[in-house]
Design a protein around this motif. Structure first.
Motif, mmCIF file in Angstrom:
data_model
loop_
_atom_site.group_PDB
_atom_site.id
_atom_site.type_symbol
_atom_site.label_atom_id
_atom_site.label_comp_id
_atom_site.label_asym_id
_atom_site.label_seq_id
_atom_site.Cartn_x
_atom_site.Cartn_y
_atom_site.Cartn_z
ATOM 1 N N GLU A 76 0.833 -1.217 0.000
ATOM 2 C CA GLU A 76 0.000 0.000 0.000
ATOM 3 C C GLU A 76 0.859 1.255 0.000
ATOM 4 O OE1 GLU A 76 -3.174 0.220 2.859
ATOM 5 O OE2 GLU A 76 -3.636 -1.909 2.608
ATOM 6 N N THR A 77 2.038 1.191 0.583
ATOM 7 C CA THR A 77 2.913 2.359 0.704
ATOM 8 C C THR A 77 4.011 2.395 -0.357
ATOM 9 O OG1 THR A 77 4.298 1.157 2.265
ATOM 10 C CG2 THR A 77 2.514 2.520 3.192
ATOM 11 N N VAL A 78 3.840 1.660 -1.444
ATOM 12 C CA VAL A 78 4.857 1.584 -2.491
ATOM 13 C C VAL A 78 5.245 2.981 -2.987
ATOM 14 C CG1 VAL A 78 3.239 1.394 -4.437
ATOM 15 C CG2 VAL A 78 5.519 0.364 -4.616
ATOM 16 N N VAL A 79 6.504 3.124 -3.360
ATOM 17 C CA VAL A 79 6.978 4.307 -4.066
ATOM 18 C C VAL A 79 7.308 3.837 -5.480
ATOM 19 C CG1 VAL A 79 8.739 6.105 -4.206
ATOM 20 C CG2 VAL A 79 7.876 5.371 -1.964
ATOM 21 N N TRP A 80 6.541 4.326 -6.468
ATOM 22 C CA TRP A 80 6.682 3.911 -7.868
ATOM 23 C C TRP A 80 7.301 5.067 -8.637
ATOM 24 C CZ3 TRP A 80 4.568 -0.723 -10.123
ATOM 25 C CH2 TRP A 80 4.762 -0.802 -11.498
ATOM 26 N N ARG A 81 8.437 4.803 -9.278
ATOM 27 C CA ARG A 81 9.134 5.808 -10.087
ATOM 28 C C ARG A 81 9.043 5.413 -11.554
ATOM 29 N NH1 ARG A 81 12.058 5.001 -5.596
ATOM 30 N NH2 ARG A 81 12.611 6.827 -4.375
ATOM 31 N N GLY A 108 12.455 8.707 -16.895
ATOM 32 C CA GLY A 108 12.391 9.334 -18.206
ATOM 33 C C GLY A 108 12.176 10.823 -18.091
ATOM 34 N N SER A 109 12.000 11.456 -19.247
ATOM 35 C CA SER A 109 11.856 12.910 -19.272
ATOM 36 C C SER A 109 10.514 13.352 -19.849
ATOM 37 C CB SER A 109 12.997 13.529 -20.086
ATOM 38 O OG SER A 109 12.995 12.984 -21.395
ATOM 39 N N GLY A 110 9.636 12.424 -20.147
ATOM 40 C CA GLY A 110 8.328 12.787 -20.684
ATOM 41 C C GLY A 110 7.394 13.269 -19.594
ATOM 42 N N PRO A 111 6.232 13.758 -19.995
ATOM 43 C CA PRO A 111 5.273 14.271 -19.015
ATOM 44 C C PRO A 111 4.758 13.210 -18.043
ATOM 45 C CG PRO A 111 4.318 14.269 -21.228
ATOM 46 C CD PRO A 111 5.763 13.909 -21.373
ATOM 47 N N SER A 112 4.870 11.953 -18.379
ATOM 48 C CA SER A 112 4.379 10.888 -17.498
ATOM 49 C C SER A 112 5.428 10.384 -16.519
ATOM 50 C CB SER A 112 3.859 9.712 -18.333
ATOM 51 O OG SER A 112 2.782 10.142 -19.123
ATOM 52 N N ALA A 113 6.663 10.825 -16.677
ATOM 53 C CA ALA A 113 7.711 10.421 -15.737
ATOM 54 C C ALA A 113 7.442 11.078 -14.396
ATOM 55 C CB ALA A 113 9.081 10.831 -16.268
ATOM 56 N N GLY A 114 7.831 10.394 -13.338
ATOM 57 C CA GLY A 114 7.661 10.986 -12.025
ATOM 58 C C GLY A 114 7.623 9.943 -10.934
ATOM 59 N N VAL A 115 7.336 10.398 -9.724
ATOM 60 C CA VAL A 115 7.302 9.549 -8.545
ATOM 61 C C VAL A 115 5.884 9.578 -7.980
ATOM 62 C CG1 VAL A 115 8.222 9.185 -6.217
ATOM 63 C CG2 VAL A 115 9.719 10.031 -8.034
ATOM 64 N N PHE A 116 5.378 8.389 -7.664
ATOM 65 C CA PHE A 116 4.033 8.234 -7.116
ATOM 66 C C PHE A 116 4.172 7.525 -5.778
ATOM 67 C CE2 PHE A 116 4.020 8.299 -11.676
ATOM 68 C CZ PHE A 116 3.038 9.236 -11.981
ATOM 69 N N THR A 165 -2.400 6.180 -4.959
ATOM 70 C CA THR A 165 -1.971 7.354 -5.737
ATOM 71 C C THR A 165 -1.453 6.928 -7.101
ATOM 72 O OG1 THR A 165 -1.444 8.579 -3.738
ATOM 73 C CG2 THR A 165 -0.395 9.332 -5.772
ATOM 74 N N PHE A 166 -0.617 5.892 -7.134
ATOM 75 C CA PHE A 166 -0.080 5.406 -8.402
ATOM 76 C C PHE A 166 -1.198 4.976 -9.342
ATOM 77 C CE2 PHE A 166 1.228 1.472 -10.701
ATOM 78 C CZ PHE A 166 1.945 2.100 -11.709
ATOM 79 N N LYS A 226 -4.406 5.807 -9.264
ATOM 80 C CA LYS A 226 -5.270 6.937 -9.605
ATOM 81 C C LYS A 226 -4.612 7.905 -10.585
ATOM 82 C CE LYS A 226 -7.710 10.785 -7.427
ATOM 83 N NZ LYS A 226 -7.924 11.516 -6.171
ATOM 84 N N GLU A 227 -3.316 8.178 -10.399
ATOM 85 C CA GLU A 227 -2.648 9.213 -11.187
ATOM 86 C C GLU A 227 -1.894 8.703 -12.412
ATOM 87 O OE1 GLU A 227 -0.293 11.702 -8.624
ATOM 88 O OE2 GLU A 227 -1.992 12.089 -7.283
ATOM 89 N N ALA A 228 -1.528 7.435 -12.423
ATOM 90 C CA ALA A 228 -0.751 6.908 -13.559
ATOM 91 C C ALA A 228 -1.480 5.806 -14.307
ATOM 92 C CB ALA A 228 0.605 6.408 -13.072
ATOM 93 N N VAL A 229 -2.078 4.873 -13.597
ATOM 94 C CA VAL A 229 -2.694 3.722 -14.254
ATOM 95 C C VAL A 229 -4.045 4.085 -14.874
ATOM 96 C CG1 VAL A 229 -3.578 1.377 -13.930
ATOM 97 C CG2 VAL A 229 -1.472 2.087 -12.781
ATOM 98 N N LEU A 230 -4.966 4.600 -14.076
ATOM 99 C CA LEU A 230 -6.328 4.857 -14.566
ATOM 100 C C LEU A 230 -6.402 5.883 -15.698
ATOM 101 C CD1 LEU A 230 -8.415 4.593 -11.281
ATOM 102 C CD2 LEU A 230 -8.181 2.918 -13.130
#
Length: 169
Positions: free
Chosen positions: A64-69, A72-80, A85-86, A88-92
């Motif tokens: 539940e507390t995973v940190v997913w990175r 890359g340099s595209g708009p979808s790169a980042g840390v969740f 959160t991951f 909701k913000e990256a998968v869905l």
């Protein structure tokens, strides 16, 4: 992650990125530790279920507390921070633009200590009928049978193209 601090892990990632993949999951690795074998089995079995039509991969594998990175340099790169959160913000936002889910078409799984490396190919169909294909390398740091940190490498161009091309529902 500093490759000098993890020479075996760096070798595995390099090998994973140049390996030719078969059409089914392969379990590889040199370790014989019980935790290492368990971690490899958890991830391999989750990929097998996902490829067969399952939808619980992230619940099965991620803490539940995973940190997913996403590297890359595209708009979808980042840390969740956090599984919810991951998702909701990256998968869905991505999967809502698909008419078929992404399914692994091939995967190879390695384990080294508390790290599991998954090199896989996936495909889907976007809502506009165009194919989505990508290759991924995920490095998962496992703790108590769940990934607590994931570093994901993928070609962000086709991923971001789906997000740009298809309006959110």
């Amino acid at each position: 992650m500093n490759p000098k601090a993890y020479p075996t892990l760096a070798w595995c990632v390099s090998f994973a990125m140049v390996s030719a993949l078969g059409s089914s999951a392969v379990i590889a690795g040199t370790g014989t530790g019980t935790a290492e074998n368990h971690n490899r089995r958890v991830v391999t079995e989750a990929f097998d279920r996902w490829a067969a039509g399952g939808t619980s991969f992230f619940d099965d594998v991620l803490a539940e507390t995973v940190v997913w990175r996403i590297e890359g340099s595209g708009p979808s790169a980042g840390v969740f921070r956090g599984r919810e959160t991951f998702v909701k913000e990256a998968v869905l936002p991505f999967t809502s633009r698909l008419s078929t889910p992404v399914r692994p078409t091939s995967s190879t799984i390695w384990a080294d200590g508390d790290h599991v490396i998954a090199h896989w190919e996936g495909s889907a169909v976007a809502r506009d009928g165009r194919d989505y294909n990508n290759r991924y390398a995920w490095i998962l740091r496992m703790q108590d049978g769940k990934a607590v940190e994931v570093t994901a490498f993928l070609d962000l161009a086709p991923y971001d193209d789906v997000l740009r091309r298809i309006p959110a529902p």
